[in-house]
Scaffold this active site. Sequence first.
Site, PDB file in Angstrom:
ATOM      1  N   VAL A  13       0.822  -1.204   0.000  1.00  0.00           N
ATOM      2  CA  VAL A  13       0.000   0.000   0.000  1.00  0.00           C
ATOM      3  C   VAL A  13       0.860   1.258   0.000  1.00  0.00           C
ATOM      4  CG1 VAL A  13      -1.744   1.308   1.270  1.00  0.00           C
ATOM      5  CG2 VAL A  13      -1.862  -1.196   1.198  1.00  0.00           C
ATOM      6  N   ASP A  31      10.171   3.179   6.868  1.00  0.00           N
ATOM      7  CA  ASP A  31       9.858   1.782   7.150  1.00  0.00           C
ATOM      8  C   ASP A  31      10.849   1.280   8.195  1.00  0.00           C
ATOM      9  OD1 ASP A  31       8.103  -0.501   5.442  1.00  0.00           O
ATOM     10  OD2 ASP A  31       9.721  -1.318   6.668  1.00  0.00           O
ATOM     11  N   ARG A  36      14.283  -3.702   3.617  1.00  0.00           N
ATOM     12  CA  ARG A  36      13.316  -3.151   2.668  1.00  0.00           C
ATOM     13  C   ARG A  36      13.799  -1.804   2.136  1.00  0.00           C
ATOM     14  NH1 ARG A  36       9.588  -3.730  -1.245  1.00  0.00           N
ATOM     15  NH2 ARG A  36       7.740  -2.422  -0.985  1.00  0.00           N
ATOM     16  N   THR A  87      -2.900  -4.342   9.393  1.00  0.00           N
ATOM     17  CA  THR A  87      -3.712  -4.566  10.599  1.00  0.00           C
ATOM     18  C   THR A  87      -4.120  -6.036  10.624  1.00  0.00           C
ATOM     19  OG1 THR A  87      -5.550  -3.646   9.296  1.00  0.00           O
ATOM     20  CG2 THR A  87      -4.582  -2.240  10.982  1.00  0.00           C
ATOM     21  N   THR A 122      -6.848  -0.764   7.302  1.00  0.00           N
ATOM     22  CA  THR A 122      -8.229  -1.190   7.507  1.00  0.00           C
ATOM     23  C   THR A 122      -8.493  -1.486   8.979  1.00  0.00           C
ATOM     24  OG1 THR A 122      -8.227  -2.166   5.299  1.00  0.00           O
ATOM     25  CG2 THR A 122     -10.006  -2.820   6.784  1.00  0.00           C
ATOM     26  N   CYS A 262      -6.420  -9.012   3.602  1.00  0.00           N
ATOM     27  CA  CYS A 262      -7.615  -8.157   3.533  1.00  0.00           C
ATOM     28  C   CYS A 262      -8.884  -8.964   3.758  1.00  0.00           C
ATOM     29  CB  CYS A 262      -7.664  -7.442   2.182  1.00  0.00           C
ATOM     30  SG  CYS A 262      -6.390  -6.186   1.974  1.00  0.00           S
ATOM     31  N   ARG A 333       1.386 -13.826   2.900  1.00  0.00           N
ATOM     32  CA  ARG A 333       0.731 -13.553   4.187  1.00  0.00           C
ATOM     33  C   ARG A 333      -0.678 -14.133   4.218  1.00  0.00           C
ATOM     34  NH1 ARG A 333       1.107  -7.243   4.809  1.00  0.00           N
ATOM     35  NH2 ARG A 333       0.866  -7.411   2.542  1.00  0.00           N
TER      36      ARG A 333
END
Length: 422
Positions: A13, A31, A36, A87, A122, A262, A333
């Site tokens: 995102v 981050d 990364r 989240t 979210t 998600c 994930r």
Amino acid sequence: MSYSIAIIGLGYVGLPLAVEFAKKYKVVGFDISENRINALKNANDSTLEVEESNLKEVLSDNENGLILTTNPDHIKDCNIYIVTVPTPVDKNNKPDFTPLLKSSKVVGSVLRQNDIVIYESTVYPGATEEVCVPVLEEESKLTFNKGFFCGYSPERINPGDKTRTVTKITKVTSGSTPEIGKTVDALYKSIIEAGTHLAPSIKVAEAAKVIENAQRDINIAFVNELAKIFNLLNIDTHDVLEAAATKWNFLHYKPGLVGGHCIGVDPFYLAQKALEVGYHPEIILAGRRLNDSMGEFVATEVLKLAVKNNIEINTAKVLMLGITFKENCPDIRNTKAIDVYRALNDFNMNVDVYDPRASFEEVKAEYGIELIKSINKTYNIIVHCVSHSDFETLNFSEIRSKNSVFYDVKGTLDVNVIDKRL
């Protein structure tokens, strides 16, 4: 107001958002992962969401551009903070706000008068103001809606989708006051080609996002239940759905494994909030239970198919195609393909997993599975779990043993190639 933007979290995102904003504003991408940040500085995005050329362009832009860092001191001169951390849920499917709380603490430590903090993660309705704002206030010693302000603009990134990219998806926006709502909306409108929708409150925007995924979860659960029923009736579910889809208002969802960060997670956030206010959500949780049962169901169907074709289970060589949570995406994930793998192992099957999109190191670390790097033998059982485009070029006749079965979980392969599909 001159914007200097900090993006907190540079995953699926945050990174695409940072790159788009960096074309018009000064952006600092923060981050906690040094690996990364170092990879991104070399224009290497392991999520494959941003092209190398686009990343190089904003990294070399001296007027606006993108600066990458793991140091919170480097974001203290910004006045817009956009939090894009994940989240997840815990082992009991309860919301885990740890990444959000830690990010809020970092942002709070550098907040100054009139700064705006926008959350994209979210959550359930009310979480921004009930969970995040107190942390911001405590760390900054500023008062909400007097010293600093908040906004909420839910992410709608579709990992692996090269058509509906961040600027081509309508953005829902909101603010903690009407004036801040307009500011947040104008900020996103400056980069979002598809336009924006200004919600009347942060809670409305939070609710809109969480029901998007809950609705999809429930619709897929319905067709997954149909697949279980039609399997018992010896009817091909995909044939049924194709026939039903000829009606103009039929929603053409397909059965499958529902994982990821998600759809397989967000409904639990809404369910948790519902329980807190005294309502037990029946349909939402029923959909989650059914979708979470599909890995074991698929493995059982594979076992039945193998036994029916006189394949010796204990000596059978099994190939599982795909381990990521969705097609053409490297993200593992909360993948439900792992449920299929574990159930097949419980049946004492010897399973090889091939997935050219997934990171060998990540799969090993997360699931203890050594992916095979190439297919160089034949198999008695093949299970197509993830419909990567890479698999379309495989010559299945060369990797199938003389006595073999082929089960297509995704229902995307030629019916003349497979023996059964979900």
